[in-house]
Motif scaffolding. Sequence first.
Motif, PDB file in Angstrom:
ATOM      1  N   SER A  39       0.833  -1.207   0.000  1.00  0.00           N
ATOM      2  CA  SER A  39       0.000   0.000   0.000  1.00  0.00           C
ATOM      3  C   SER A  39       0.866   1.256   0.000  1.00  0.00           C
ATOM      4  O   SER A  39       0.586   2.222  -0.723  1.00  0.00           O
ATOM      5  N   LYS A  41       3.918   1.494  -1.123  1.00  0.00           N
ATOM      6  CA  LYS A  41       4.555   1.592  -2.440  1.00  0.00           C
ATOM      7  C   LYS A  41       3.613   2.226  -3.456  1.00  0.00           C
ATOM      8  O   LYS A  41       4.029   3.055  -4.266  1.00  0.00           O
ATOM      9  N   ASP A  42       2.337   1.812  -3.407  1.00  0.00           N
ATOM     10  CA  ASP A  42       1.342   2.374  -4.331  1.00  0.00           C
ATOM     11  C   ASP A  42       1.147   3.863  -4.101  1.00  0.00           C
ATOM     12  O   ASP A  42       1.059   4.650  -5.049  1.00  0.00           O
ATOM     13  N   ILE A  43       1.091   4.260  -2.813  1.00  0.00           N
ATOM     14  CA  ILE A  43       0.914   5.677  -2.467  1.00  0.00           C
ATOM     15  C   ILE A  43       2.084   6.504  -2.993  1.00  0.00           C
ATOM     16  O   ILE A  43       1.899   7.557  -3.603  1.00  0.00           O
ATOM     17  N   LYS A  45       4.148   5.662  -5.422  1.00  0.00           N
ATOM     18  CA  LYS A  45       4.150   5.609  -6.889  1.00  0.00           C
ATOM     19  C   LYS A  45       3.172   6.629  -7.473  1.00  0.00           C
ATOM     20  O   LYS A  45       3.522   7.393  -8.386  1.00  0.00           O
ATOM     21  N   TYR A  46       1.943   6.675  -6.929  1.00  0.00           N
ATOM     22  CA  TYR A  46       0.931   7.595  -7.454  1.00  0.00           C
ATOM     23  C   TYR A  46       1.252   9.049  -7.107  1.00  0.00           C
ATOM     24  O   TYR A  46       0.924   9.958  -7.869  1.00  0.00           O
ATOM     25  N   THR A  47       1.901   9.268  -5.965  1.00  0.00           N
ATOM     26  CA  THR A  47       2.310  10.626  -5.588  1.00  0.00           C
ATOM     27  C   THR A  47       3.357  11.158  -6.557  1.00  0.00           C
ATOM     28  O   THR A  47       3.265  12.292  -7.038  1.00  0.00           O
ATOM     29  N   LYS A  49       3.874  10.072  -9.615  1.00  0.00           N
ATOM     30  CA  LYS A  49       3.215  10.214 -10.916  1.00  0.00           C
ATOM     31  C   LYS A  49       2.451  11.538 -10.991  1.00  0.00           C
ATOM     32  O   LYS A  49       2.484  12.237 -12.005  1.00  0.00           O
ATOM     33  N   PHE A  50       1.763  11.881  -9.897  1.00  0.00           N
ATOM     34  CA  PHE A  50       0.995  13.130  -9.858  1.00  0.00           C
ATOM     35  C   PHE A  50       1.927  14.339  -9.929  1.00  0.00           C
ATOM     36  O   PHE A  50       1.664  15.295 -10.665  1.00  0.00           O
ATOM     37  N   ASN A  53       3.240  15.141 -13.331  1.00  0.00           N
ATOM     38  CA  ASN A  53       2.265  15.597 -14.314  1.00  0.00           C
ATOM     39  C   ASN A  53       2.591  17.036 -14.727  1.00  0.00           C
ATOM     40  O   ASN A  53       2.964  17.847 -13.883  1.00  0.00           O
ATOM     41  N   GLU A 102      -7.763  19.406  -8.653  1.00  0.00           N
ATOM     42  CA  GLU A 102      -8.486  18.233  -9.145  1.00  0.00           C
ATOM     43  C   GLU A 102      -9.920  18.571  -9.546  1.00  0.00           C
ATOM     44  O   GLU A 102     -10.500  17.923 -10.413  1.00  0.00           O
TER      45      GLU A 102
END
Length: 372
Positions: A39, A41-43, A45-47, A49-50, A53, A102
């Motif tokens: 979990s 790692k996912d957080i 990774k998405y942070t 990625k964001f 942007n 967002e």
Amino acid sequence: MKLKGRRIIIEYERASYFILGSSFTCCYYIWKKKNLLDSLKDIIKYTIKFLLNPIALVIIMINLSYLLVIYYFSYKNNLQISLWYIKDYLIVLFFSVFPIVEHLKNLSFKEIFHDKKTELFGLAAIPLFINSSYTFPLVGEIILMLVLTILIIIIGFAELEEDTKIVAKVFNFILISISLFMIISSMIQFINNFRDVLTINFWLDFGIEGFVWLINIPVIYLAKKMMMIERKVIFSNNKNNVFSYVKFYLKLLVYKFKFYKYKKVDFENWNLAIEGEEFSAVGGNRIYIRVNRDDLSNEILIALASDAILGRNKYTKIVNRREKYPNVVEIVDEKLNLYVFWQDDFIKVKWQDKRCDNIETTQLVGGIKIIK
């Protein structure tokens, strides 16, 4: 107590809340979940990625420039602004400004400005600032926060059952009394340290959030403009970077220049009935326009099509729910025969509408085609 000394204490208090909250959250997740590491790692990774942007990068780079200019100015004028304010600035940026990005597609710029103006510059902002700045000592503040948390939990459970609602009212009274006690204590401390008002740190503390929002108004406006074409860039042949956004807006400026003379075309003598709808399309939307005639002049047809292409929708009265700038604009006559067709060539070829590839057409300005 001097403002600088109290500020250090407040920072330790905030740090202690953060440590307590983080510890509680970690313990909870360790207890509830076995795949905590996945979990996290996912957080992460998405942070990342964001933050990579293009829209996020533009906001970060502009605010970094703001900070450099502010501290250069303070150094030149010997203002001695504490580096603590960089942390405060970043907290406001990432936890107040960024979350609104967002929702920019669904909110008008006027709505955002009005809400924040009331929140940050209204009279209610003054007691809130005093209450958060003139606090109790560290130990007392932690005890009060724990007591208030327990009271809120008890009230929440007590209000679930009809038999215990009287208990909820009692604890509500206690909660309100403690809150009033904290507010009055903060006001007394503020009065006792009223000379703080004459210091620059007081006004920096008071105005930091409002200041960050104020200088980010043009940044938010720019971010909103970028979000309007984000899907176009993603579905184009270009890489998803800042230069692709610039490239599209340059293309849009060319369109505006080409269509400028069709902005105020006279429709009165044509007895024209116009119906318009918006449909979904890959990378954006499709504007469908129906007219009651098939003998319209090129000038009228260009005016109708360009009005939709530039997202004005003055004639069709369409409210774009998907994207402002369409990928496809089509005009049909009263028998539903395709009359005029336009397609944005910014979109990748494999996503484009190929209905007119084998049809004889007449090319007008800006890529608008009349079907023969």
